[in-house]
Motif scaffolding. Structure first.
Motif, PDB file in Angstrom:
ATOM      1  N   SER A  33     -69.331 -86.726  64.270  1.00 48.84           N
ATOM      2  CA  SER A  33     -69.684 -86.277  65.615  1.00 48.84           C
ATOM      3  C   SER A  33     -68.511 -85.555  66.269  1.00 48.84           C
ATOM      4  N   ARG A  34     -68.836 -84.685  67.213  1.00 51.00           N
ATOM      5  CA  ARG A  34     -67.783 -83.968  67.945  1.00 51.00           C
ATOM      6  C   ARG A  34     -66.876 -84.939  68.688  1.00 51.00           C
ATOM      7  N   SER A  35     -67.450 -86.029  69.160  1.00 53.64           N
ATOM      8  CA  SER A  35     -66.688 -86.971  69.976  1.00 53.64           C
ATOM      9  C   SER A  35     -65.513 -87.558  69.212  1.00 53.64           C
ATOM     10  N   VAL A  36     -65.791 -88.139  68.052  1.00 51.23           N
ATOM     11  CA  VAL A  36     -64.698 -88.775  67.302  1.00 51.23           C
ATOM     12  C   VAL A  36     -63.753 -87.737  66.710  1.00 51.23           C
ATOM     13  N   GLN A  37     -64.257 -86.527  66.472  1.00 49.39           N
ATOM     14  CA  GLN A  37     -63.403 -85.498  65.890  1.00 49.39           C
ATOM     15  C   GLN A  37     -62.269 -85.092  66.822  1.00 49.39           C
ATOM     16  N   VAL A  38     -62.478 -85.215  68.143  1.00 50.07           N
ATOM     17  CA  VAL A  38     -61.427 -84.832  69.084  1.00 50.07           C
ATOM     18  C   VAL A  38     -60.666 -86.043  69.623  1.00 50.07           C
ATOM     19  N   ALA A  39     -61.060 -87.247  69.229  1.00 50.48           N
ATOM     20  CA  ALA A  39     -60.452 -88.457  69.778  1.00 50.48           C
ATOM     21  C   ALA A  39     -59.067 -88.718  69.199  1.00 50.48           C
ATOM     22  N   ASP A  40     -58.186 -89.254  70.027  1.00 50.99           N
ATOM     23  CA  ASP A  40     -56.901 -89.743  69.534  1.00 50.99           C
ATOM     24  C   ASP A  40     -57.118 -90.975  68.670  1.00 50.99           C
ATOM     25  N   VAL A  41     -58.080 -91.810  69.085  1.00 54.66           N
ATOM     26  CA  VAL A  41     -58.419 -93.014  68.319  1.00 54.66           C
ATOM     27  C   VAL A  41     -59.936 -93.055  68.139  1.00 54.66           C
ATOM     28  N   PRO A  42     -60.436 -92.602  66.984  1.00 51.96           N
ATOM     29  CA  PRO A  42     -61.866 -92.720  66.705  1.00 51.96           C
ATOM     30  C   PRO A  42     -62.159 -94.074  66.076  1.00 51.96           C
ATOM     31  N   ILE A  43     -63.112 -94.794  66.646  1.00 47.97           N
ATOM     32  CA  ILE A  43     -63.513 -96.091  66.103  1.00 47.97           C
ATOM     33  C   ILE A  43     -64.943 -95.950  65.603  1.00 47.97           C
ATOM     34  N   VAL A  44     -65.115 -95.876  64.296  1.00 52.93           N
ATOM     35  CA  VAL A  44     -66.439 -95.721  63.698  1.00 52.93           C
ATOM     36  C   VAL A  44     -66.985 -97.122  63.442  1.00 52.93           C
ATOM     37  N   ASP A  45     -67.694 -97.631  64.430  1.00 55.39           N
ATOM     38  CA  ASP A  45     -68.170 -99.009  64.378  1.00 55.39           C
ATOM     39  C   ASP A  45     -69.271 -99.184  65.415  1.00 55.39           C
ATOM     40  N   ASN A  46     -70.037-100.237  65.258  1.00 58.54           N
ATOM     41  CA  ASN A  46     -71.052-100.591  66.240  1.00 58.54           C
ATOM     42  C   ASN A  46     -70.367-101.091  67.506  1.00 58.54           C
ATOM     43  N   ILE A  47     -70.810-100.637  68.659  1.00 62.23           N
ATOM     44  CA  ILE A  47     -70.177-101.035  69.913  1.00 62.23           C
ATOM     45  C   ILE A  47     -70.232-102.551  70.115  1.00 62.23           C
ATOM     46  N   LEU A  48     -71.257-103.201  69.561  1.00 53.91           N
ATOM     47  CA  LEU A  48     -71.356-104.659  69.681  1.00 53.91           C
ATOM     48  C   LEU A  48     -70.190-105.361  68.994  1.00 53.91           C
ATOM     49  N   ARG A  49     -69.669-104.729  67.935  1.00 51.92           N
ATOM     50  CA  ARG A  49     -68.507-105.296  67.245  1.00 51.92           C
ATOM     51  C   ARG A  49     -67.207-104.731  67.797  1.00 51.92           C
ATOM     52  N   ALA A  50     -67.226-103.447  68.144  1.00 53.74           N
ATOM     53  CA  ALA A  50     -65.979-102.753  68.483  1.00 53.74           C
ATOM     54  C   ALA A  50     -65.360-103.236  69.787  1.00 53.74           C
ATOM     55  N   ILE A  51     -66.165-103.389  70.838  1.00 54.43           N
ATOM     56  CA  ILE A  51     -65.588-103.772  72.130  1.00 54.43           C
ATOM     57  C   ILE A  51     -64.946-105.159  72.064  1.00 54.43           C
ATOM     58  N   PRO A  52     -65.638-106.197  71.548  1.00 49.70           N
ATOM     59  CA  PRO A  52     -64.954-107.499  71.425  1.00 49.70           C
ATOM     60  C   PRO A  52     -63.731-107.444  70.516  1.00 49.70           C
ATOM     61  N   ASN A  53     -63.777-106.572  69.505  1.00 50.79           N
ATOM     62  CA  ASN A  53     -62.648-106.462  68.586  1.00 50.79           C
ATOM     63  C   ASN A  53     -61.425-105.867  69.285  1.00 50.79           C
TER      64      ASN A  53
ATOM     65  N   ALA B 148     -48.285 -95.018  64.262  1.00 50.04           N
ATOM     66  CA  ALA B 148     -48.646 -95.162  62.849  1.00 50.04           C
ATOM     67  C   ALA B 148     -50.122 -94.890  62.590  1.00 50.04           C
ATOM     68  N   PHE B 149     -50.925 -94.844  63.638  1.00 53.14           N
ATOM     69  CA  PHE B 149     -52.366 -94.685  63.446  1.00 53.14           C
ATOM     70  C   PHE B 149     -52.697 -93.271  62.986  1.00 53.14           C
ATOM     71  N   ASP B 150     -53.578 -93.154  61.992  1.00 52.59           N
ATOM     72  CA  ASP B 150     -53.969 -91.869  61.414  1.00 52.59           C
ATOM     73  C   ASP B 150     -55.465 -91.652  61.669  1.00 52.59           C
ATOM     74  N   ALA B 151     -55.784 -90.826  62.657  1.00 48.88           N
ATOM     75  CA  ALA B 151     -57.182 -90.599  63.024  1.00 48.88           C
ATOM     76  C   ALA B 151     -57.962 -89.938  61.898  1.00 48.88           C
ATOM     77  N   ALA B 152     -57.365 -88.928  61.259  1.00 48.40           N
ATOM     78  CA  ALA B 152     -58.071 -88.207  60.199  1.00 48.40           C
ATOM     79  C   ALA B 152     -58.394 -89.128  59.033  1.00 48.40           C
ATOM     80  N   ALA B 153     -57.437 -89.980  58.655  1.00 46.41           N
ATOM     81  CA  ALA B 153     -57.677 -90.908  57.548  1.00 46.41           C
ATOM     82  C   ALA B 153     -58.773 -91.907  57.908  1.00 46.41           C
ATOM     83  N   THR B 154     -58.824 -92.316  59.168  1.00 46.69           N
ATOM     84  CA  THR B 154     -59.864 -93.244  59.618  1.00 46.69           C
ATOM     85  C   THR B 154     -61.247 -92.615  59.481  1.00 46.69           C
ATOM     86  N   LEU B 155     -61.393 -91.366  59.903  1.00 43.47           N
ATOM     87  CA  LEU B 155     -62.671 -90.676  59.791  1.00 43.47           C
ATOM     88  C   LEU B 155     -63.049 -90.440  58.336  1.00 43.47           C
TER      89      LEU B 155
END
Length: 249
Positions: free
Chosen positions: A187-207, A229-236
């Motif tokens: 998605s365009r959203s995660v592609q421009v994010a400093d920190v893209p979290i590819v996860d269900n919001i039900l899991r991501a927010i509590p995490n 140390a975080f690598d956004a491209a590697a995460t995607l």
């Protein structure tokens, strides 16, 4: 069937709970009918991910927590689906990192805005921004451009769950550090994010909240190390690989 009546050992428990919350959100005027479609699209990606938090998504949640703890003015943006799915969890996250909550909608009406603000207040928020709408994000012509001057407009770090790509790009263009939760790694959203979290919001927010509590007393240098140390491209790339090569058996 009400949410409380869904057996916890049902193989589709989390999916059924999610659908119920979105449906209830529509009935309450919190979620738009278009939100039902968006939820179905996200659920398909979650199924392909194996309905689990990847290690790379967990690392992204930890980096997100570090970003929020380092921020001078963090803001958690809330849309209708997020409010319907994780209202209490959003309040808990904002409390953990000292962030403002601000409602921001594409299908914006005063009735929906007030309904979501009241919903978050009912789930423990002490204050919710978004009703003032006394500032605008540049280069956007739709309702998502409307923000509070002392909220998203002034923020240095913004968490934008379930975001539209054009506003994500607009926030990035303003130099704000952006954390995006989206189950579609393309998605365009995660592609421009400093920190893209590819996860269900039900899991991501509590995490993210759990990591924030863990890092609450960390030295600033340690938080900066985590962010650096975080690598956004590697995460995607990892999320896309999991979707394309995953074993659904």
């Amino acid at each position: 069937m009400a949410e409380a009546e869904i057996p916890e050992d049902h193989p589709r428990h989390d999916s059924l709970v999610t659908r119920h919350r979105i449906e209830a959100g529509v009935e309450k005027g919190i979620t738009s009918r278009q939100g039902l479609i968006a939820q179905g699209r996200g659920e398909a990606f979650d199924y392909l991910l194996g309905e689990r938090t990847l290690p790379s998504a967990d690392a992204a949640a930890r980096a997100a927590a570090a970003h929020l703890l380092l921020a001078d003015h963090p803001v958690v943006s809330v849309n209708g689906n997020a409010a319907a799915l994780v209202p209490g969890e959003l309040v808990a996250l904002a409390d953990a990192v000292g962030a403002d909550l601000e409602v921001n909608l594409f299908n914006r009406t005063e009735e929906r805005m007030r309904a979501i603000v009241d919903h978050l207040l009912d789930h423990g928020a002490s204050e919710v921004k978004g009703l003032a709408a006394d500032a605008r994000l540049p280069n956007l012509t739709h309702e998502r451009a409307k923000v509070d001057a002392d909220g998203i407009a002034d923020a240095d770090v913004v968490l934008v769950p379930l975001e539209d790509g054009d506003r994500a790009a607009a926030l990035a263009d303003l130099g704000k550090a952006e954390i995006v939760i989206d189950l579609n790694p393309m998605s365009r959203s995660v592609q421009v994010a400093d920190v893209p979290i590819v996860d269900n919001i039900l899991r991501a927010i509590p995490n993210i909240t759990a990591h924030a509590h863990e890092l609450a007393h960390a030295e600033r240098a340690e938080l900066e190390r985590i962010v650096g140390a975080f690598d956004a491209a590697a995460t995607l790339d990892d999320a896309e690989r999991a979707i394309r090569d995953g074993d659904l058996s």
